[in-house]
Design a protein around this motif. Structure first.
Motif, mmCIF file in Angstrom:
data_model
loop_
_atom_site.group_PDB
_atom_site.id
_atom_site.type_symbol
_atom_site.label_atom_id
_atom_site.label_comp_id
_atom_site.label_asym_id
_atom_site.label_seq_id
_atom_site.Cartn_x
_atom_site.Cartn_y
_atom_site.Cartn_z
ATOM 1 N N LEU A 122 0.820 -1.214 0.000
ATOM 2 C CA LEU A 122 0.000 0.000 0.000
ATOM 3 C C LEU A 122 0.854 1.265 0.000
ATOM 4 O O LEU A 122 1.860 1.358 0.700
ATOM 5 C CB LEU A 122 -0.931 0.002 1.219
ATOM 6 C CG LEU A 122 -2.013 -1.086 1.191
ATOM 7 C CD1 LEU A 122 -2.694 -1.198 2.546
ATOM 8 C CD2 LEU A 122 -3.043 -0.797 0.099
ATOM 9 N N LYS A 123 0.402 2.251 -0.794
ATOM 10 C CA LYS A 123 1.108 3.528 -0.923
ATOM 11 C C LYS A 123 0.140 4.689 -0.675
ATOM 12 O O LYS A 123 -1.080 4.508 -0.632
ATOM 13 C CB LYS A 123 1.696 3.668 -2.325
ATOM 14 C CG LYS A 123 2.737 2.624 -2.703
ATOM 15 C CD LYS A 123 3.260 2.905 -4.104
ATOM 16 C CE LYS A 123 4.361 1.950 -4.509
ATOM 17 N NZ LYS A 123 4.890 2.266 -5.854
ATOM 18 N N ASP A 126 -3.570 5.201 -2.239
ATOM 19 C CA ASP A 126 -4.353 3.975 -2.259
ATOM 20 C C ASP A 126 -5.482 4.070 -1.234
ATOM 21 O O ASP A 126 -5.447 4.896 -0.314
ATOM 22 C CB ASP A 126 -3.474 2.761 -1.926
ATOM 23 C CG ASP A 126 -2.432 2.473 -2.995
ATOM 24 O OD1 ASP A 126 -2.619 2.952 -4.143
ATOM 25 O OD2 ASP A 126 -1.445 1.782 -2.696
ATOM 26 N N ALA A 147 -1.717 4.813 3.047
ATOM 27 C CA ALA A 147 -2.972 4.701 2.309
ATOM 28 C C ALA A 147 -4.111 5.339 3.102
ATOM 29 O O ALA A 147 -4.056 5.431 4.331
ATOM 30 C CB ALA A 147 -3.290 3.231 2.043
ATOM 31 N N THR A 169 -11.059 6.376 -5.882
ATOM 32 C CA THR A 169 -9.631 6.664 -5.921
ATOM 33 C C THR A 169 -9.040 6.147 -7.217
ATOM 34 O O THR A 169 -9.580 5.233 -7.841
ATOM 35 C CB THR A 169 -8.909 6.015 -4.723
ATOM 36 O OG1 THR A 169 -7.521 6.352 -4.776
ATOM 37 C CG2 THR A 169 -9.042 4.499 -4.753
ATOM 38 N N GLY A 171 -5.876 5.086 -7.075
ATOM 39 C CA GLY A 171 -4.834 4.176 -6.619
ATOM 40 C C GLY A 171 -5.344 2.751 -6.473
ATOM 41 O O GLY A 171 -6.458 2.410 -6.891
ATOM 42 N N LEU A 172 -4.521 1.918 -5.863
ATOM 43 C CA LEU A 172 -4.924 0.552 -5.565
ATOM 44 C C LEU A 172 -6.012 0.570 -4.503
ATOM 45 O O LEU A 172 -5.941 1.333 -3.534
ATOM 46 C CB LEU A 172 -3.721 -0.247 -5.049
ATOM 47 C CG LEU A 172 -3.960 -1.714 -4.691
ATOM 48 C CD1 LEU A 172 -4.190 -2.545 -5.946
ATOM 49 C CD2 LEU A 172 -2.786 -2.271 -3.881
ATOM 50 N N ILE A 173 -7.023 -0.270 -4.675
ATOM 51 C CA ILE A 173 -8.082 -0.402 -3.676
ATOM 52 C C ILE A 173 -7.985 -1.796 -3.082
ATOM 53 O O ILE A 173 -7.903 -2.790 -3.799
ATOM 54 C CB ILE A 173 -9.479 -0.195 -4.296
ATOM 55 C CG1 ILE A 173 -9.552 1.145 -5.028
ATOM 56 C CG2 ILE A 173 -10.552 -0.271 -3.214
ATOM 57 C CD1 ILE A 173 -10.844 1.339 -5.814
#
Length: 396
Positions: A122-123, A126, A147, A169, A171-173
């Protein structure tokens, strides 16, 4: 004047003591078994996570001794420098094959696995959405990330959908849940949670500490139980210290997951590799659960019997559907007193109160194993009936 260490310790310990929450662990004087010796007394053991009886299993001890003699007492370094022995990689290949995933990586505990995987993936930018009753290791792992963190109501796909809808978002979810919840013994509704997650392009992350070795065919876990073991958008993590009888953690999933974690998971990067004897015992555990189907059969037969009889006596087991069987006593002092009285009757079952569980839902958490006999369980049930009637928890 600043507070001294002595003052701080005295105040904190006094507060715990006065609230009835001070913990003083009992000491086992014999190996972990369905019947063991605690503080010098033989007891029926309902307190351990030794679901399959592997903690002192002859096959695991033999493999541990073999690896000890061949590979030594320690790995001597972190995995990324000189600590990766061939047996480490063989164990990881074995776990990936067992879990039906593209890769697997072994870390040092279930707790550190959550820190390493969540922190490594996670960043900032995210979004991670976590079940409100997730384990403390997940909560602490998420605190280490940048995140955006949100919470959904326990095991509630509709509320998960609401949180994801309200927090778009780029980003990664990630949706994060336990597979089996350790205090209540209930299952995450993974079939519905994964469906919602996929609707928003999210990854589902399952901590299967209490599901691995317990749920699914041959103990492959909660992810297998719900049919998602081959899915690249589902990550499974867990511990190797419960059903598997040893110590450590694992992360399994997408083929690229292992390689990223080797480079990013800080507990992996900065901890000496697992001892060879531990690796040998874990490899033997995975072999044994596939070789002997009676292990899972006995685990679940014992679970069904114990739950049914507790219910017949009038105890509240909080709707548990797994071998984790809570018996609710209300406030912590009542649960602790019940635990003391059960011990006097030869039953080792530990009371749990706030902050481990909510204040009004203090309980004794029982874990039935494949190793318990019907006589063990009947002895425990008789003690529960005696103690429950004496305390007014069930009718007399």
């Amino acid at each position: 004047m600043p507070v001294t260490l002595s003052d701080r310790l005295s105040a904190e310990l006094s507060g715990l003591r006065e609230s009835g929450l001070l913990i003083s662990p009992r000491v086992l004087d014999a190996p972990q078994h369905a019947r063991t010796t605690v503080d010098g007394r033989e007891v029926v053991n309902l307190a351990s996570n030794n679901y399959l009886g592997f903690a002192n299993h002859p096959a695991l001890k033999a493999r541990a001794a073999e690896y000890l003699q061949k590979w030594g007492v320690g790995a001597g370094a972190v995995r990324t420098i000189a600590g990766t022995l061939r047996i480490h990689e063989e164990l990881e290949e074995q776990i990936a094959g067992f879990k039906h995933t593209g890769s697997a990586l072994v870390l040092h505990s279930g707790f550190s696995t959550n820190q390493g995987v969540l922190g490594g993936l996670l960043k900032e930018g995210d979004l991670v959405v976590s079940d409100e009753l997730n384990h403390a290791s997940i909560i602490d792992g998420l605190r280490l990330t940048k995140a955006t963190r949100k919470v959904f109501k326990h095991a509630d796909p509709e509320d998960l959908d609401r949180v994801l809808r309200e927090n778009p978002t780029e980003g990664l979810i990630m949706v994060v849940t336990d597979g089996v919840f350790s205090m209540d013994g209930d299952l995450a509704p993974l079939d519905r949670l994964v469906e919602v997650a996929r609707r928003y392009g999210a990854v589902t992350y399952v901590d299967d500490a209490h599901g691995s070795g317990v749920m699914g065919a041959q103990g492959r876990g909660t992810v297998h139980h719900f049919g998602f073991e081959y899915a690249d958008d589902v990550i499974q993590v867990g511990t190797l210290s419960k059903a598997w009888g040893g110590v450590g953690g694992y992360a399994a999933g997408h083929a690229g997951l292992r390689q990223l974690l080797i480079n990013r998971a800080r507990p992996y990067l900065f901890s000496t590799a697992q001892a060879p004897a531990t690796v040998g015992a874990l490899a033997a555990a995975l072999d044994e659960v596939q070789r002997d189907p009676t292990l899972m059969e006995r685990l679940w037969a014992n679970t069904r019997y114990f739950k049914a009889e507790l219910g017949r006596l009038g105890f509240d087991t909080f709707g548990s559907v797994t071998p984790i069987t809570p018996v609710i006593f209300g406030e912590a002092p009542a649960a602790f007193e019940a635990s003391r009285r059960l011990f006097d009757e030869g039953i080792f079952a530990v009371g749990l109160g706030f902050p481990t569980v909510p204040r009004t839902l203090a309980r004794i958490r029982n874990i039935v194993t494949a190793e318990h006999t019907r006589d063990d369980l009947d002895r425990a049930l008789a003690a529960y009936e005696k103690v429950g009637r004496a305390l007014g928890t069930i009718g007399g």
